[in-house]
Design a protein around this motif. Sequence first.
Motif, PDB file in Angstrom:
ATOM      1  N   PRO A   1      13.869  14.797  19.447  1.00 29.02           N
ATOM      2  CA  PRO A   1      14.798  14.295  20.456  1.00 29.02           C
ATOM      3  C   PRO A   1      16.226  14.260  19.917  1.00 29.02           C
ATOM      4  N   ALA A   2      17.183  14.451  20.798  1.00 26.47           N
ATOM      5  CA  ALA A   2      18.580  14.492  20.356  1.00 26.47           C
ATOM      6  C   ALA A   2      19.516  14.106  21.485  1.00 26.47           C
ATOM      7  N   ARG A   3      20.710  13.717  21.095  1.00 25.18           N
ATOM      8  CA  ARG A   3      21.799  13.509  22.039  1.00 25.18           C
ATOM      9  C   ARG A   3      22.807  14.621  21.807  1.00 25.18           C
ATOM     10  N   LEU A   4      22.931  15.498  22.769  1.00 27.82           N
ATOM     11  CA  LEU A   4      23.780  16.671  22.631  1.00 27.82           C
ATOM     12  C   LEU A   4      25.206  16.353  23.068  1.00 27.82           C
TER      13      LEU A   4
ATOM     14  N   ARG B   1      27.581  12.555  25.986  1.00 30.06           N
ATOM     15  CA  ARG B   1      26.404  12.869  25.167  1.00 30.06           C
ATOM     16  C   ARG B   1      25.160  12.822  26.043  1.00 30.06           C
ATOM     17  N   GLU B   2      24.466  13.935  26.107  1.00 25.21           N
ATOM     18  CA  GLU B   2      23.285  14.048  26.950  1.00 25.21           C
ATOM     19  C   GLU B   2      22.020  13.822  26.127  1.00 25.21           C
ATOM     20  N   ALA B   3      21.231  12.838  26.522  1.00 26.68           N
ATOM     21  CA  ALA B   3      19.970  12.562  25.838  1.00 26.68           C
ATOM     22  C   ALA B   3      18.899  13.543  26.314  1.00 26.68           C
ATOM     23  N   VAL B   4      18.241  14.212  25.360  1.00 20.08           N
ATOM     24  CA  VAL B   4      17.184  15.170  25.685  1.00 20.08           C
ATOM     25  C   VAL B   4      15.901  14.726  24.985  1.00 20.08           C
TER      26      VAL B   4
ATOM     27  N   SER C   1      31.404  24.631  21.326  1.00 19.79           N
ATOM     28  CA  SER C   1      30.169  24.411  20.578  1.00 19.79           C
ATOM     29  C   SER C   1      29.362  23.270  21.175  1.00 19.79           C
ATOM     30  N   VAL C   2      28.056  23.453  21.200  1.00 21.30           N
ATOM     31  CA  VAL C   2      27.138  22.408  21.636  1.00 21.30           C
ATOM     32  C   VAL C   2      26.187  22.120  20.490  1.00 21.30           C
ATOM     33  N   SER C   3      25.995  20.860  20.163  1.00 26.27           N
ATOM     34  CA  SER C   3      25.105  20.512  19.055  1.00 26.27           C
ATOM     35  C   SER C   3      23.715  21.098  19.293  1.00 26.27           C
TER      36      SER C   3
ATOM     37  N   GLU D   1      39.063  17.800  29.794  1.00 27.91           N
ATOM     38  CA  GLU D   1      37.875  17.027  29.419  1.00 27.91           C
ATOM     39  C   GLU D   1      36.629  17.891  29.575  1.00 27.91           C
ATOM     40  N   LEU D   2      35.770  17.894  28.565  1.00 28.45           N
ATOM     41  CA  LEU D   2      34.512  18.635  28.647  1.00 28.45           C
ATOM     42  C   LEU D   2      33.417  17.769  29.266  1.00 28.45           C
ATOM     43  N   ALA D   3      32.509  18.417  29.975  1.00 31.43           N
ATOM     44  CA  ALA D   3      31.354  17.737  30.567  1.00 31.43           C
ATOM     45  C   ALA D   3      30.123  18.604  30.325  1.00 31.43           C
ATOM     46  N   LEU D   4      29.071  17.996  29.824  1.00 33.40           N
ATOM     47  CA  LEU D   4      27.851  18.720  29.440  1.00 33.40           C
ATOM     48  C   LEU D   4      26.697  18.376  30.364  1.00 33.40           C
ATOM     49  N   TRP D   5      25.955  19.410  30.769  1.00 33.25           N
ATOM     50  CA  TRP D   5      24.706  19.221  31.498  1.00 33.25           C
ATOM     51  C   TRP D   5      23.568  19.786  30.661  1.00 33.25           C
ATOM     52  N   ALA D   6      22.468  19.038  30.547  1.00 30.98           N
ATOM     53  CA  ALA D   6      21.282  19.488  29.816  1.00 30.98           C
ATOM     54  C   ALA D   6      20.051  18.909  30.495  1.00 30.98           C
TER      55      ALA D   6
END
Length: 252
Positions: free
Chosen positions: A222-225, A237-240, A201-203, A166-171
């Motif tokens: 603004p984006a959700r990565l 999905r990380e909201a930035v 890959s990261v959006s 499982e992938l986990a993203l931090w932003a």
Amino acid sequence: MPRLNPIRLVAACALALALVISSAAIAVAKGPVADLRVVGKGGKVLAEKSFGVAGTVSTKTSRKATCFGPGTGGSGKSVKLRSATALGMLMRAAKFTASLRPVLISDHFDFGLALCGIGGSVAKGMSSWYLKLNHKSQSVGGELVKVRAGDEVLWDLAPSYPYPDELALWAPARVAKGKAFQVRVYSYDEKGKRKPAPGVSVSGASGPTDGKGRATVTLARPARLIARGGGLIPSNREAVCVGGKCPGKSGK
């Protein structure tokens, strides 16, 4: 019997609608909550929200839940589940999230309830629904996996066994418009062990993650990565927020 004039009738209807919406919101969020993420066929994120884990939820088993072979569908009878379980939480979430419907479960087996489909993503052949709680694989049925406030529940339609990591993203939560920033991506194995995830890959990123799981992103709005790649389960999905503006709320 008194009659409502048109203005009062509109107001009454608006009030009734507000009460319905308010009741639905309370049903979703009242009391302790936990996070639910559901990833369906082809890595499509069906839902990523917080839901209440108090009380019980009733649902009907489905005769269409035949992913384990002909004749293994459900009886059509209703079953009652605790919301503070992984399957109960899923069923509760489906009542308020269209992308999760229908949920196909079978009561054909003695070992417990079997999950076949969520929101049109149905297990077929070698595929099956993989359940993780706080990044750790679960070896019992979803109706037996207890969920507490603040837990993270993941259901993923895995193409085969062994299950993918499982992938986990931090932003960062907020960045400046047009200014590059770094994100980090990790992977969790079935035991919940974390390590950097290179080559995914990261959006919005300029390239895949490096050996330490880092990537550089530049945003104009603004984006959700989200991080994807390598046959792994897509990340959260990380909201930035950019320039004081944040992404709109999205349940999918």
